[in-house]
Design a protein around this motif. Structure first.
Motif, PDB file in Angstrom:
ATOM      1  N   ALA A  18     -59.403   1.086   6.998  1.00 36.86           N
ATOM      2  CA  ALA A  18     -60.412   1.339   5.974  1.00 36.86           C
ATOM      3  C   ALA A  18     -60.045   0.614   4.689  1.00 36.86           C
ATOM      4  CB  ALA A  18     -60.530   2.832   5.702  1.00 36.86           C
ATOM      5  N   THR A  19     -61.048   0.055   4.030  1.00 36.58           N
ATOM      6  CA  THR A  19     -60.844  -0.534   2.718  1.00 36.58           C
ATOM      7  C   THR A  19     -60.491   0.572   1.747  1.00 36.58           C
ATOM      8  OG1 THR A  19     -62.405  -2.312   3.184  1.00 36.58           O
ATOM      9  CG2 THR A  19     -61.953  -1.846   0.864  1.00 36.58           C
ATOM     10  N   VAL A  20     -59.499   0.306   0.908  1.00 34.02           N
ATOM     11  CA  VAL A  20     -59.049   1.291  -0.073  1.00 34.02           C
ATOM     12  C   VAL A  20     -59.904   1.147  -1.333  1.00 34.02           C
ATOM     13  CG1 VAL A  20     -57.101   2.136  -1.436  1.00 34.02           C
ATOM     14  CG2 VAL A  20     -56.713   1.171   0.853  1.00 34.02           C
ATOM     15  N   THR A  21     -60.396   2.269  -1.831  1.00 33.32           N
ATOM     16  CA  THR A  21     -61.226   2.277  -3.035  1.00 33.32           C
ATOM     17  C   THR A  21     -60.663   3.282  -4.043  1.00 33.32           C
ATOM     18  OG1 THR A  21     -62.732   4.075  -2.413  1.00 33.32           O
ATOM     19  CG2 THR A  21     -63.273   1.867  -1.581  1.00 33.32           C
ATOM     20  N   VAL A  22     -61.076   3.113  -5.283  1.00 35.95           N
ATOM     21  CA  VAL A  22     -60.860   4.139  -6.292  1.00 35.95           C
ATOM     22  C   VAL A  22     -62.241   4.519  -6.809  1.00 35.95           C
ATOM     23  CG1 VAL A  22     -59.968   4.676  -8.591  1.00 35.95           C
ATOM     24  CG2 VAL A  22     -58.534   3.443  -6.948  1.00 35.95           C
ATOM     25  N   THR A  38     -60.625   6.398   1.060  1.00 33.64           N
ATOM     26  CA  THR A  38     -60.901   5.445   2.130  1.00 33.64           C
ATOM     27  C   THR A  38     -62.127   5.849   2.938  1.00 33.64           C
ATOM     28  OG1 THR A  38     -59.319   6.587   3.556  1.00 33.64           O
ATOM     29  CG2 THR A  38     -58.509   4.642   2.365  1.00 33.64           C
ATOM     30  N   ALA A  39     -62.594   7.078   2.779  1.00 34.75           N
ATOM     31  CA  ALA A  39     -63.776   7.545   3.498  1.00 34.75           C
ATOM     32  C   ALA A  39     -65.019   7.207   2.691  1.00 34.75           C
ATOM     33  CB  ALA A  39     -63.681   9.044   3.765  1.00 34.75           C
ATOM     34  N   VAL A  40     -65.310   5.904   2.637  1.00 33.51           N
ATOM     35  CA  VAL A  40     -66.442   5.371   1.877  1.00 33.51           C
ATOM     36  C   VAL A  40     -67.156   4.364   2.781  1.00 33.51           C
ATOM     37  CG1 VAL A  40     -67.099   4.013  -0.152  1.00 33.51           C
ATOM     38  CG2 VAL A  40     -65.204   5.634  -0.311  1.00 33.51           C
ATOM     39  N   ASP A  46     -81.893  -0.205   2.151  1.00 34.22           N
ATOM     40  CA  ASP A  46     -83.161  -0.052   1.456  1.00 34.22           C
ATOM     41  C   ASP A  46     -83.579   1.418   1.490  1.00 34.22           C
ATOM     42  OD1 ASP A  46     -85.508  -0.569   0.147  1.00 34.22           O
ATOM     43  OD2 ASP A  46     -86.554  -1.336   1.910  1.00 34.22           O
ATOM     44  N   PRO A  47     -83.299   2.195   0.458  1.00 34.71           N
ATOM     45  CA  PRO A  47     -82.657   1.772  -0.793  1.00 34.71           C
ATOM     46  C   PRO A  47     -81.150   1.632  -0.607  1.00 34.71           C
ATOM     47  CG  PRO A  47     -83.023   4.125  -0.870  1.00 34.71           C
ATOM     48  CD  PRO A  47     -83.617   3.640   0.429  1.00 34.71           C
ATOM     49  N   PRO A  48     -80.507   0.788  -1.421  1.00 34.10           N
ATOM     50  CA  PRO A  48     -79.056   0.651  -1.307  1.00 34.10           C
ATOM     51  C   PRO A  48     -78.377   1.980  -1.629  1.00 34.10           C
ATOM     52  CG  PRO A  48     -79.971  -0.966  -2.864  1.00 34.10           C
ATOM     53  CD  PRO A  48     -81.077  -0.046  -2.456  1.00 34.10           C
ATOM     54  N   ALA A  49     -77.532   2.446  -0.702  1.00 33.21           N
ATOM     55  CA  ALA A  49     -76.852   3.730  -0.891  1.00 33.21           C
ATOM     56  C   ALA A  49     -75.504   3.702  -0.188  1.00 33.21           C
ATOM     57  CB  ALA A  49     -77.705   4.872  -0.346  1.00 33.21           C
ATOM     58  N   VAL A  50     -74.572   4.486  -0.725  1.00 33.69           N
ATOM     59  CA  VAL A  50     -73.236   4.621  -0.158  1.00 33.69           C
ATOM     60  C   VAL A  50     -72.901   6.098  -0.044  1.00 33.69           C
ATOM     61  CG1 VAL A  50     -72.346   2.409  -1.012  1.00 33.69           C
ATOM     62  CG2 VAL A  50     -72.179   4.448  -2.451  1.00 33.69           C
ATOM     63  N   LEU A  51     -71.912   6.398   0.793  1.00 31.05           N
ATOM     64  CA  LEU A  51     -71.414   7.760   0.847  1.00 31.05           C
ATOM     65  C   LEU A  51     -69.909   7.738   0.701  1.00 31.05           C
ATOM     66  CD1 LEU A  51     -69.816   8.790   3.597  1.00 31.05           C
ATOM     67  CD2 LEU A  51     -72.082   8.808   4.557  1.00 31.05           C
ATOM     68  N   ALA A  52     -69.409   8.794   0.128  1.00 27.70           N
ATOM     69  CA  ALA A  52     -67.968   8.980  -0.016  1.00 27.70           C
ATOM     70  C   ALA A  52     -67.668  10.431   0.311  1.00 27.70           C
ATOM     71  CB  ALA A  52     -67.526   8.661  -1.437  1.00 27.70           C
ATOM     72  N   CYS A  53     -66.604  10.643   1.061  1.00 30.86           N
ATOM     73  CA  CYS A  53     -66.171  11.999   1.371  1.00 30.86           C
ATOM     74  C   CYS A  53     -65.041  12.357   0.415  1.00 30.86           C
ATOM     75  CB  CYS A  53     -65.702  12.086   2.817  1.00 30.86           C
ATOM     76  SG  CYS A  53     -67.024  11.715   3.990  1.00 30.86           S
ATOM     77  N   VAL A 151     -56.299  -2.692   2.581  1.00 32.79           N
ATOM     78  CA  VAL A 151     -56.716  -1.898   3.735  1.00 32.79           C
ATOM     79  C   VAL A 151     -55.622  -0.879   4.045  1.00 32.79           C
ATOM     80  CG1 VAL A 151     -57.238  -2.033   6.219  1.00 32.79           C
ATOM     81  CG2 VAL A 151     -58.128  -3.766   4.652  1.00 32.79           C
ATOM     82  N   TYR A 152     -56.042   0.284   4.526  1.00 36.77           N
ATOM     83  CA  TYR A 152     -55.101   1.342   4.897  1.00 36.77           C
ATOM     84  C   TYR A 152     -55.327   1.690   6.352  1.00 36.77           C
ATOM     85  CZ  TYR A 152     -52.172   5.454   4.038  1.00 36.77           C
ATOM     86  OH  TYR A 152     -51.161   6.382   4.029  1.00 36.77           O
ATOM     87  N   GLN A 153     -54.246   1.639   7.133  1.00 33.16           N
ATOM     88  CA  GLN A 153     -54.328   1.982   8.549  1.00 33.16           C
ATOM     89  C   GLN A 153     -52.981   2.516   9.005  1.00 33.16           C
ATOM     90  OE1 GLN A 153     -54.954  -1.304  11.211  1.00 33.16           O
ATOM     91  NE2 GLN A 153     -55.381   0.000  12.936  1.00 33.16           N
ATOM     92  N   ASP A 154     -53.005   3.580   9.766  1.00 32.44           N
ATOM     93  CA  ASP A 154     -51.807   4.176  10.344  1.00 32.44           C
ATOM     94  C   ASP A 154     -50.736   4.457   9.294  1.00 32.44           C
ATOM     95  OD1 ASP A 154     -50.360   5.317  12.421  1.00 32.44           O
ATOM     96  OD2 ASP A 154     -49.401   3.420  12.963  1.00 32.44           O
ATOM     97  N   GLY A 155     -51.184   4.938   8.112  1.00 36.01           N
ATOM     98  CA  GLY A 155     -50.261   5.301   7.056  1.00 36.01           C
ATOM     99  C   GLY A 155     -49.632   4.134   6.320  1.00 36.01           C
TER     100      GLY A 155
END
Length: 165
Positions: A18-22, A38-40, A46-53, A151-155
């Motif tokens: 997963a790509t790492v975000t802040v 990372t849960a993004v 359309d419409p542009p939308a994102v989700l984050a957990c 990116v973050y994977q397997d710790g």
């Protein structure tokens, strides 16, 4: 969830890169808040939308609400330290001393040298288990030309690159 399923589920999720975000926002009192996530992912073009957990125990969670403006900052592979800071190495406003932070016209903090900045407004919050799923409408996005996401994977943190034929 039974213990063996929980263990297997966690092991399976460690295999997802997963790509790492802040995620960053500003509270009503002007205090800046941010957390590593990372849960993004995208929800719609359309419409542009994102989700984050967001875990309900995270300090940022208390700042989420309908209409809240936030920025999802996709980190560059050189920004591992920044990810660690926002994952808990530092607390509160002091986190924003790490990195090149600016604020947009609405006062939302964003990382000037991130891979990309996705500015959005929260339109839906859904509680599920330990987290809330936050769905936000994208209002503006900025991308840098250098594509090298953290990116973050397997710790482990890593960078990506194209496969050679």
């Amino acid at each position: 969830m039974d213990n063996s399923l929980n263990t297997t589920f966690r092991a399976a999720m460690r295999r997802m890169a997963a790509t790492v975000t802040v995620i960053s926002t500003t509270a009503e009192n002007g205090a800046r808040h941010g957390m590593t996530a990372t849960a993004v992912t995208s929800v719609s073009a359309d419409p542009p939308a994102v989700l984050a957990c967001v875990n309900r125990s995270a300090a940022l969670h208390a700042q989420l609400g309908l209409g809240r403006r936030l920025c999802i900052n996709l980190l560059h592979c050189s920004q591992q330290r920044l990810s660690e800071v926002f994952a808990g190495a530092l607390e509160g406003e002091i986190r924003f001393t790490e990195g090149d932070w600016l604020s947009n016209a609405e006062g939302v903090p964003y990382l000037a040298d991130a891979q990309a900045n996705i500015f959005c407004e929260v339109e839906a919050l859904h509680a599920y288990g330990t987290h809330s799923v936050c769905i936000s409408r994208v209002t503006h996005a900025v991308c840098r030309p250098d594509v090298a996401p953290l990116v973050y994977q397997d710790g482990t943190y890593m960078c990506t690159g194209p496969l050679t034929p």
